[in-house]
Write an enzyme that holds these catalytic residues in place. Structure first.
Site, short mmCIF file in Angstrom:
data_model
loop_
_atom_site.label_atom_id
_atom_site.label_comp_id
_atom_site.label_asym_id
_atom_site.label_seq_id
_atom_site.Cartn_x
_atom_site.Cartn_y
_atom_site.Cartn_z
N THR A 25 -12.50 7.26 -5.07
CA THR A 25 -12.00 6.93 -6.40
C THR A 25 -10.74 7.74 -6.70
O THR A 25 -10.30 8.58 -5.91
CB THR A 25 -13.05 7.26 -7.47
OG1 THR A 25 -13.14 8.70 -7.63
CG2 THR A 25 -14.41 6.73 -7.09
N GLY A 153 -0.30 -4.34 -6.01
CA GLY A 153 -1.28 -3.27 -5.97
C GLY A 153 -0.72 -1.94 -5.50
O GLY A 153 -1.46 -0.96 -5.40
N ASP A 167 3.08 10.77 -10.54
CA ASP A 167 2.39 10.52 -9.28
C ASP A 167 2.99 11.35 -8.14
O ASP A 167 2.27 11.98 -7.37
CB ASP A 167 2.45 9.03 -8.95
CG ASP A 167 1.73 8.68 -7.66
OD1 ASP A 167 0.51 8.82 -7.61
OD2 ASP A 167 2.41 8.28 -6.69
N LYS A 171 1.47 14.64 -5.68
CA LYS A 171 1.54 14.65 -4.23
C LYS A 171 2.28 15.89 -3.73
O LYS A 171 1.91 16.49 -2.72
CB LYS A 171 2.22 13.38 -3.74
CG LYS A 171 1.40 12.13 -4.04
CD LYS A 171 2.14 10.85 -3.73
CE LYS A 171 1.26 9.64 -4.03
NZ LYS A 171 1.98 8.36 -3.78
#
Length: 309
Positions: A25, A153, A167, A171
Site C-alpha cells: 500500500t 496510472g 513525491d 524519494k
C-alpha cells in the site's frame, strides 16, 4: 477501514512457525504499524514509501527492531519508475565504496509529462476548398500531457504531489537515509515544477478535468521553448551532493550544501548548460550517530529536490 490488529492476530497463529505481512500500500497508517509488527516477530516486506520517509525516529526504530534479529524487514520503494536503486546502493556501501553525489530524475510521471511537451499532436488536417490541407503542427499542451499521465496510472491521484515536488522529495529522503544522512523531510529544499502552482490550486488538485490545469499551459510552453532553444530537454532533477567530502575520489568541499537547479539534459555529448538558478545554502543538519544498516558518510547539508524552471 480494516482492523489491522485483528488481522495480525489472525496470521500470527500459535501453530504456524512464521508470520509475514506484505505491505504494497501507500497508506501511512499501515506504515506506522511496521515497528509494532517487527517487535512481535512478524516479518515485513514493503514498498510503502511512508515507512521509510516518515519521521527519522520511526525510521530508526524499524532499523533497530530489524537488527535484533527477531524478524526480517525487506523494503524497496518505487523510485525512478521502479528502478532498484536501493538494492544497487547497498552493495556499494557495504563493499566500502564512497558515493560522492546522486543526481537523478526520480519521478517517472514527471518524465512522461515533460517528454510529451516536446511532441506534437496527431492532427490529420481538414478539407479546405476541395483540397485536403494539413494543419500547422502544434505541440502537446501541459494540461493534456498531465491528464494522460493520470489516466495511465503513472501520476498520483493528486497531481500536485508530483508537480509540487512532494513525491520526489520523499524519494530523495529515502535515498539520503540509505546513504546514511539522518534527514527529515523538512531538511529537503523543494522547487516545484511551476512556481506558485500549489497556491493557485489551493493546495490540492482535481485530476478529473483539464480546466484548472490549462492556466499553466503557457508557462510550461515557455519553459520547454527555452530548453529547446539551447538544444536541451527539460528535466525535473533531484540532487544529493557533498556525501563524502574530502575523501578520495570525491571533489566536494567539506561543508558544501546540496544544490537545487533547473536542469535541461543535453541529448548530445556536449557539456551541460549552466544552471538556470541556484537555491540559497541550507544549514547543515545536526550530527547524528550512524544508522545500523550502513556506514555513515559525512553529512554535508540538506538533500535538495531540483525543479525545472
Amino acid at each position: 477501514p480494516p482492523d489491522l490488529d485483528a488481522f495480525v492476530d489472525h496470521i500470527q497463529a500459535g501453530h504456524l512457525p512464521h508470520a509475514l505481512v506484505v505491505d504494497c500500500t501507500c497508506d501511512p497508517l499501515v506504515a506506522s504499524k511496521h515497528t509494532e509488527w517487527l517487535a512481535r516477530g512478524i516479518h515485513v516486506v514493503t514498498a510503502n514509501i511512508h515507512a521509510l520517509a516518515g519521521p527519522i525516529e520511526s525510521y530508526n526504530q524499524i532499523l533497530r527492531e530489524r537488527s535484533l534479529g527477531k524478524s526480517h524487514y525487506g523494503f524497496e520503494v518505487t523510485i525512478g519508475g521502479g528502478m532498484p536503486l536501493q538494492a544497487a546502493l547497498r552493495p556499494l556501501l557495504h563493499g566500502g565504496d564512497q558515493v560522492c553525489e546522486v543526481a537523478a530524475v526520480l519521478s517517472s510521471s514527471m518524465s512522461l509529462v515533460l517528454a510529451r511537451l516536446r511532441e506534437y499532436t496527431k492532427d490529420q488536417g481538414a478539407p479546405v476548398g476541395g483540397h485536403w490541407r494539413q494543419r500547422a503542427r502544434r505541440r502537446v499542451k501541459f494540461s493534456q500531457a498531465l491528464l494522460e499521465a493520470v489516466e495511465s496510472g503513472l501520476a498520483n491521484a493528486d497531481p500536485l504531489d508530483d508537480l509540487g515536488g512532494r513525491d520526489s522529495a520523499k524519494k530523495v529522503l529515502v535515498l539520503a537515509r540509505e546513504l546514511g544522512l539522518p534527514l527529515e523531510e523538512d531538511d529537503i529544499e523543494v522547487s516545484p515544477l511551476v512556481q506558485g502552482i500549489a497556491e493557485a490550486l489551493g493546495g490540492g488538485g482535481d485530476c478529473r478535468g483539464l480546466g484548472q490545469w490549462e492556466r499553466f499551459d503557457g508557462a510550461m510552453e515557455k519553459l520547454v521553448d527555452t530548453a529547446l532553444s539551447r538544444g536541451c530537454n527539460l528535466a525535473y532533477v533531484a540532487r544529493i551532493s557533498g556525501l563524502a567530502s574530502g575523501r578520495d575520489g570525491c571533489s566536494n568541499d567539506e561543508g558544501q550544501d546540496d544544490e537545487s537547479e533547473d536542469e535541461s539534459e543535453d541529448e548530445s555529448d556536449e557539456e551541460e548548460e549552466d544552471e538556470d538558478e541556484e537555491v540559497e545554502d541550507a544549514p547543515s543538519p545536526p550530527a547524528a550517530p550512524p544508522l545500523p544498516h550502513a556506514p555513515l558518510p559525512k553529512a554535508a547539508g540538506a538533500a535538495l529536490a531540483g525543479g525545472a524552471g
